[in-house]
Design a protein around this motif. Structure first.
Motif, PDB file in Angstrom:
ATOM      1  N   GLU A 235      79.973 -14.316 -59.240  1.00  0.00           N
ATOM      2  CA  GLU A 235      80.500 -13.574 -58.878  1.00  0.00           C
ATOM      3  C   GLU A 235      80.114 -13.526 -57.114  1.00  0.00           C
ATOM      4  O   GLU A 235      80.826 -13.660 -56.081  1.00  0.00           O
ATOM      5  CB  GLU A 235      80.235 -12.188 -59.062  1.00  0.00           C
ATOM      6  N   PRO A 236      78.644 -13.461 -56.791  1.00  0.00           N
ATOM      7  CA  PRO A 236      78.188 -13.279 -55.597  1.00  0.00           C
ATOM      8  C   PRO A 236      78.244 -14.819 -54.878  1.00  0.00           C
ATOM      9  O   PRO A 236      78.714 -14.855 -53.602  1.00  0.00           O
ATOM     10  CB  PRO A 236      76.586 -13.092 -55.748  1.00  0.00           C
ATOM     11  N   TYR A 237      78.275 -15.894 -55.666  1.00  0.00           N
ATOM     12  CA  TYR A 237      78.612 -17.182 -54.978  1.00  0.00           C
ATOM     13  C   TYR A 237      80.098 -17.497 -54.595  1.00  0.00           C
ATOM     14  O   TYR A 237      80.423 -18.122 -53.650  1.00  0.00           O
ATOM     15  CB  TYR A 237      78.100 -18.310 -55.898  1.00  0.00           C
ATOM     16  N   GLN A 238      81.036 -16.776 -55.426  1.00  0.00           N
ATOM     17  CA  GLN A 238      82.323 -16.628 -54.992  1.00  0.00           C
ATOM     18  C   GLN A 238      82.423 -15.861 -53.518  1.00  0.00           C
ATOM     19  O   GLN A 238      83.461 -16.717 -52.678  1.00  0.00           O
ATOM     20  CB  GLN A 238      83.192 -15.904 -56.086  1.00  0.00           C
ATOM     21  N   LEU A 239      81.806 -14.903 -53.486  1.00  0.00           N
ATOM     22  CA  LEU A 239      81.971 -14.171 -52.175  1.00  0.00           C
ATOM     23  C   LEU A 239      81.673 -15.174 -51.102  1.00  0.00           C
ATOM     24  O   LEU A 239      82.157 -15.222 -49.887  1.00  0.00           O
ATOM     25  CB  LEU A 239      81.235 -13.077 -52.177  1.00  0.00           C
ATOM     26  N   ILE A 240      80.451 -15.877 -51.247  1.00  0.00           N
ATOM     27  CA  ILE A 240      79.484 -16.813 -50.236  1.00  0.00           C
ATOM     28  C   ILE A 240      80.423 -17.934 -49.964  1.00  0.00           C
ATOM     29  O   ILE A 240      80.742 -18.330 -48.771  1.00  0.00           O
ATOM     30  CB  ILE A 240      78.370 -17.243 -50.606  1.00  0.00           C
ATOM     31  N   ALA A 241      81.287 -18.303 -51.042  1.00  0.00           N
ATOM     32  CA  ALA A 241      82.134 -19.623 -50.849  1.00  0.00           C
ATOM     33  C   ALA A 241      83.581 -18.942 -50.158  1.00  0.00           C
ATOM     34  O   ALA A 241      83.699 -19.752 -48.998  1.00  0.00           O
ATOM     35  CB  ALA A 241      82.610 -20.163 -52.048  1.00  0.00           C
ATOM     36  N   PHE A 265      67.341 -19.119 -68.091  1.00  0.00           N
ATOM     37  CA  PHE A 265      68.684 -19.588 -68.055  1.00  0.00           C
ATOM     38  C   PHE A 265      69.656 -18.973 -66.725  1.00  0.00           C
ATOM     39  O   PHE A 265      70.002 -19.985 -66.098  1.00  0.00           O
ATOM     40  CB  PHE A 265      69.642 -19.321 -69.551  1.00  0.00           C
ATOM     41  N   SER A 266      69.548 -17.734 -66.616  1.00  0.00           N
ATOM     42  CA  SER A 266      70.364 -17.210 -65.550  1.00  0.00           C
ATOM     43  C   SER A 266      69.706 -17.680 -64.039  1.00  0.00           C
ATOM     44  O   SER A 266      70.633 -17.998 -63.438  1.00  0.00           O
ATOM     45  CB  SER A 266      70.315 -15.784 -65.701  1.00  0.00           C
ATOM     46  N   LYS A 267      68.433 -17.655 -64.052  1.00  0.00           N
ATOM     47  CA  LYS A 267      67.653 -18.316 -63.030  1.00  0.00           C
ATOM     48  C   LYS A 267      68.019 -19.694 -62.573  1.00  0.00           C
ATOM     49  O   LYS A 267      68.376 -20.242 -61.642  1.00  0.00           O
ATOM     50  CB  LYS A 267      66.222 -18.035 -63.011  1.00  0.00           C
ATOM     51  N   ALA A 268      68.083 -20.467 -63.442  1.00  0.00           N
ATOM     52  CA  ALA A 268      68.383 -21.910 -63.242  1.00  0.00           C
ATOM     53  C   ALA A 268      69.843 -22.177 -63.087  1.00  0.00           C
ATOM     54  O   ALA A 268      70.086 -22.972 -62.036  1.00  0.00           O
ATOM     55  CB  ALA A 268      68.128 -22.677 -64.712  1.00  0.00           C
ATOM     56  N   VAL A 269      70.717 -21.525 -63.546  1.00  0.00           N
ATOM     57  CA  VAL A 269      72.288 -21.446 -63.339  1.00  0.00           C
ATOM     58  C   VAL A 269      72.390 -21.096 -61.936  1.00  0.00           C
ATOM     59  O   VAL A 269      73.012 -21.679 -61.162  1.00  0.00           O
ATOM     60  CB  VAL A 269      73.033 -20.968 -64.194  1.00  0.00           C
ATOM     61  N   SER A 270      71.647 -20.018 -61.451  1.00  0.00           N
ATOM     62  CA  SER A 270      71.857 -19.357 -60.354  1.00  0.00           C
ATOM     63  C   SER A 270      71.483 -20.579 -59.275  1.00  0.00           C
ATOM     64  O   SER A 270      72.108 -20.661 -58.016  1.00  0.00           O
ATOM     65  CB  SER A 270      71.284 -18.216 -60.011  1.00  0.00           C
ATOM     66  N   LEU A 273      74.207 -23.200 -58.932  1.00  0.00           N
ATOM     67  CA  LEU A 273      75.090 -22.665 -57.945  1.00  0.00           C
ATOM     68  C   LEU A 273      75.090 -22.493 -56.586  1.00  0.00           C
ATOM     69  O   LEU A 273      75.770 -22.825 -55.797  1.00  0.00           O
ATOM     70  CB  LEU A 273      75.816 -21.268 -58.523  1.00  0.00           C
ATOM     71  N   ALA A 274      73.706 -22.089 -56.225  1.00  0.00           N
ATOM     72  CA  ALA A 274      73.524 -21.975 -54.815  1.00  0.00           C
ATOM     73  C   ALA A 274      73.226 -23.196 -54.237  1.00  0.00           C
ATOM     74  O   ALA A 274      73.769 -23.125 -53.139  1.00  0.00           O
ATOM     75  CB  ALA A 274      71.958 -21.375 -54.790  1.00  0.00           C
ATOM     76  N   ASN A 275      72.908 -24.134 -54.906  1.00  0.00           N
ATOM     77  CA  ASN A 275      72.783 -25.583 -53.995  1.00  0.00           C
ATOM     78  C   ASN A 275      74.194 -26.171 -53.978  1.00  0.00           C
ATOM     79  O   ASN A 275      74.470 -26.685 -53.076  1.00  0.00           O
ATOM     80  CB  ASN A 275      71.980 -26.369 -55.135  1.00  0.00           C
ATOM     81  N   ALA A 276      75.352 -25.914 -55.123  1.00  0.00           N
ATOM     82  CA  ALA A 276      76.334 -26.329 -54.876  1.00  0.00           C
ATOM     83  C   ALA A 276      77.139 -25.671 -53.653  1.00  0.00           C
ATOM     84  O   ALA A 276      77.928 -26.348 -53.020  1.00  0.00           O
ATOM     85  CB  ALA A 276      77.258 -26.145 -56.095  1.00  0.00           C
ATOM     86  N   VAL A 277      77.041 -24.503 -53.620  1.00  0.00           N
ATOM     87  CA  VAL A 277      77.652 -23.695 -52.466  1.00  0.00           C
ATOM     88  C   VAL A 277      77.168 -24.231 -51.160  1.00  0.00           C
ATOM     89  O   VAL A 277      77.864 -24.439 -50.088  1.00  0.00           O
ATOM     90  CB  VAL A 277      77.613 -22.271 -52.557  1.00  0.00           C
ATOM     91  N   ALA A 278      75.808 -24.433 -51.175  1.00  0.00           N
ATOM     92  CA  ALA A 278      74.992 -24.617 -49.870  1.00  0.00           C
ATOM     93  C   ALA A 278      75.627 -26.004 -49.173  1.00  0.00           C
ATOM     94  O   ALA A 278      75.576 -26.229 -48.088  1.00  0.00           O
ATOM     95  CB  ALA A 278      73.569 -24.600 -50.001  1.00  0.00           C
ATOM     96  N   TYR A 279      75.381 -27.097 -50.317  1.00  0.00           N
ATOM     97  CA  TYR A 279      75.552 -28.174 -49.783  1.00  0.00           C
ATOM     98  C   TYR A 279      77.218 -28.805 -49.690  1.00  0.00           C
ATOM     99  O   TYR A 279      77.644 -30.012 -49.961  1.00  0.00           O
ATOM    100  CB  TYR A 279      75.071 -29.273 -50.475  1.00  0.00           C
ATOM    101  N   THR A 280      78.183 -27.624 -49.886  1.00  0.00           N
ATOM    102  CA  THR A 280      79.658 -27.883 -49.710  1.00  0.00           C
ATOM    103  C   THR A 280      80.069 -27.543 -48.420  1.00  0.00           C
ATOM    104  O   THR A 280      80.159 -26.437 -48.058  1.00  0.00           O
ATOM    105  CB  THR A 280      80.275 -27.244 -50.848  1.00  0.00           C
ATOM    106  N   GLU A 281      80.882 -28.526 -47.669  1.00  0.00           N
ATOM    107  CA  GLU A 281      81.358 -28.119 -46.258  1.00  0.00           C
ATOM    108  C   GLU A 281      82.686 -27.282 -46.481  1.00  0.00           C
ATOM    109  O   GLU A 281      83.436 -27.244 -47.650  1.00  0.00           O
ATOM    110  CB  GLU A 281      81.739 -29.151 -45.540  1.00  0.00           C
ATOM    111  N   VAL A 286      84.355 -26.115 -55.001  1.00  0.00           N
ATOM    112  CA  VAL A 286      83.105 -26.241 -55.885  1.00  0.00           C
ATOM    113  C   VAL A 286      84.032 -25.441 -57.356  1.00  0.00           C
ATOM    114  O   VAL A 286      84.652 -24.580 -57.396  1.00  0.00           O
ATOM    115  CB  VAL A 286      82.111 -25.017 -55.548  1.00  0.00           C
ATOM    116  N   SER A 287      83.762 -26.590 -58.294  1.00  0.00           N
ATOM    117  CA  SER A 287      84.295 -26.012 -59.573  1.00  0.00           C
ATOM    118  C   SER A 287      83.235 -26.001 -60.692  1.00  0.00           C
ATOM    119  O   SER A 287      82.201 -26.532 -60.604  1.00  0.00           O
ATOM    120  CB  SER A 287      85.082 -27.420 -60.183  1.00  0.00           C
ATOM    121  N   VAL A 288      83.398 -24.795 -61.497  1.00  0.00           N
ATOM    122  CA  VAL A 288      82.517 -24.447 -62.546  1.00  0.00           C
ATOM    123  C   VAL A 288      83.431 -24.273 -63.868  1.00  0.00           C
ATOM    124  O   VAL A 288      84.257 -23.560 -63.828  1.00  0.00           O
ATOM    125  CB  VAL A 288      81.885 -23.092 -62.438  1.00  0.00           C
ATOM    126  N   TYR A 289      83.063 -25.102 -64.711  1.00  0.00           N
ATOM    127  CA  TYR A 289      83.965 -25.127 -66.151  1.00  0.00           C
ATOM    128  C   TYR A 289      82.972 -25.565 -67.233  1.00  0.00           C
ATOM    129  O   TYR A 289      81.866 -25.940 -67.016  1.00  0.00           O
ATOM    130  CB  TYR A 289      85.142 -25.971 -66.066  1.00  0.00           C
TER     131      TYR A 289
END
Length: 367
Positions: A235-241, A265-270, A273-281, A286-289
């Motif tokens: 949810e928070p990374y969808q808003l940032i994206a 596990f939540s911290k690792a996945v977070s 996700l943070a890296n994926a959003v930060a390094y996407t222009e 970004v796809s999560v499945y």
């Protein structure tokens, strides 16, 4: 004092018993045989009962040496065979135990009898197998502890080196301001810069402290629905994206049960996700499945060279094309991911994609 070996002890003990039986038996024959009544039949079928003590005594005396000699030989042979049958398996067990004492991995008690000696040999084999297994486990634990200690030392060295640069810059700026050197007299310009450096240092110290605690607390795993957990984490990374014009797609199963420690596990996945959003222009996606029992996070970007990927999980490492903290982060994100996933025995992979060009992070979740 030299100890008597098992084979002579068994042989002498067995032989003594057999000789005792032979002597007692022959003694009774010698004493009782002359007193026995003899019935003698004549040609006219007349039965005469006579006492012939002298005749019997002489017969026994003549037969006694031969009987004693034969009994002695039989006793010696039987004692030898019996002693060998008892002592040989124990000797073999003793030789095998001597090899086991030297931790010879090929040592084994080859006794296949079904009596108590065979049971003893099997118990020794099982005990030695458990001992070797315990030693191997302790060796692995020792290597793991050594690697962990070395990782801590490397992390502290990297942290001290990483902190040294902003501290040096802050110290030089403040000193020049105190001395009133040239442009540093403009306090209105450089005091905010000093504040930014202090905030940067504060953030780095916080991350270092959080990272140092990763192996200190162990959260017990519990049953969790990964799909529901991912929905909350995304949810928070969808808003940032959305704020950066990045398309964020989420495709999850209705239910995805797994036994996991939720916090780590939540911290690792977070962090992933943070890296994926930060390094996407902007304009990219970004796809999560979920694919079978794997969580996949893909982001469109310039693929990272293979020789750089393995180093991304080192503490404070940033690729050559992203050395600055503004665009390259603090270099702890993937290090934290690697540490957490390893502590949970969860395997993962991080590899470039060809179509579309980007990076794919895959976390393989156990049932």
């Amino acid at each position: 004092m030299k100890r008597l070996k098992l084979f002579p002890k068994i042989f002498l003990y067995t032989l003594a018993i057999m000789l005792f039986v032979v002597v007692v038996t022959h003694g009774l024959i010698y004493l009782l045989a002359p007193r026995m009544q003899l019935a003698v039949s004549t040609l006219d079928d007349v039965v005469i009962s006579i006492r012939q003590e002298q005749f019997v005594t002489e017969a026994v005396e003549k037969a006694l040496p031969v009987s004693l000699s034969c009994s002695l030989m039989i006793s010696i042979v039987c004692s030898l065979l019996f002693s060998k049958a008892i002592a040989d398996p124990i000797k073999k067990i003793s030789v095998s135990i001597e090899r086991m004492m030297k931790l010879d991995h090929g040592a084994n008690c080859h006794i296949y009898t079904k009596d108590e000696i065979g049971t003893l040999a099997q118990n020794i084999n099982d005990l030695y197998s458990n001992l070797l297994s315990t030693i191997e486990h302790l060796e692995r634990e020792k290597d793991a502890v050594r690697d962990m200690e070395q990782a801590k030392v490397d992390f502290l060295r990297a942290a001290s080196h990483e902190l040294k640069t902003p501290v040096t810059a802050l110290n030089a700026t403040l000193e020049n301001m105190i001395l009133g050197v040239g442009k540093y007299q403009d306090y209105a310009t450089y005091l905010p810069e000093c504040r930014e450096i202090v905030e940067q240092l504060s953030g780095m110290i916080h991350e270092i402290l959080e990272t140092s605690k990763l192996n200190l607390t162990a959260e017990p795993p519990k049953q969790v629905d990964v799909s529901e957990l991912l929905t909350e984490l995304c949810e928070p990374y969808q808003l940032i994206a959305a704020a950066h014009q990045i398309t964020f797609s989420l495709n999850l199963q209705e239910q995805f049960p797994a036994v996991l420690p939720v916090g780590p596990f939540s911290k690792a996945v977070s962090n992933v996700l943070a890296n994926a959003v930060a390094y996407t222009e902007a304009g990219k996606s970004v796809s999560v499945y979920i694919e079978e029992r794997s969580l996949v996070v893909e982001n469109e970007c310039s693929p990272i060279p293979d020789n750089e990927i393995c180093r991304l999980f080192e503490p404070f490492y940033r690729p050559d094309f992203s050395r600055s903290r503004e665009s390259g982060g603090n270099g702890l994100g993937l290090y934290i991911v690697d540490t957490l996933l390893r502590s949970m025995n969860i395997s993962y992979s991080f590899a470039p994609m060809k179509m579309p060009k980007g990076m794919r992070f895959t976390i393989h979740i156990h049932a």
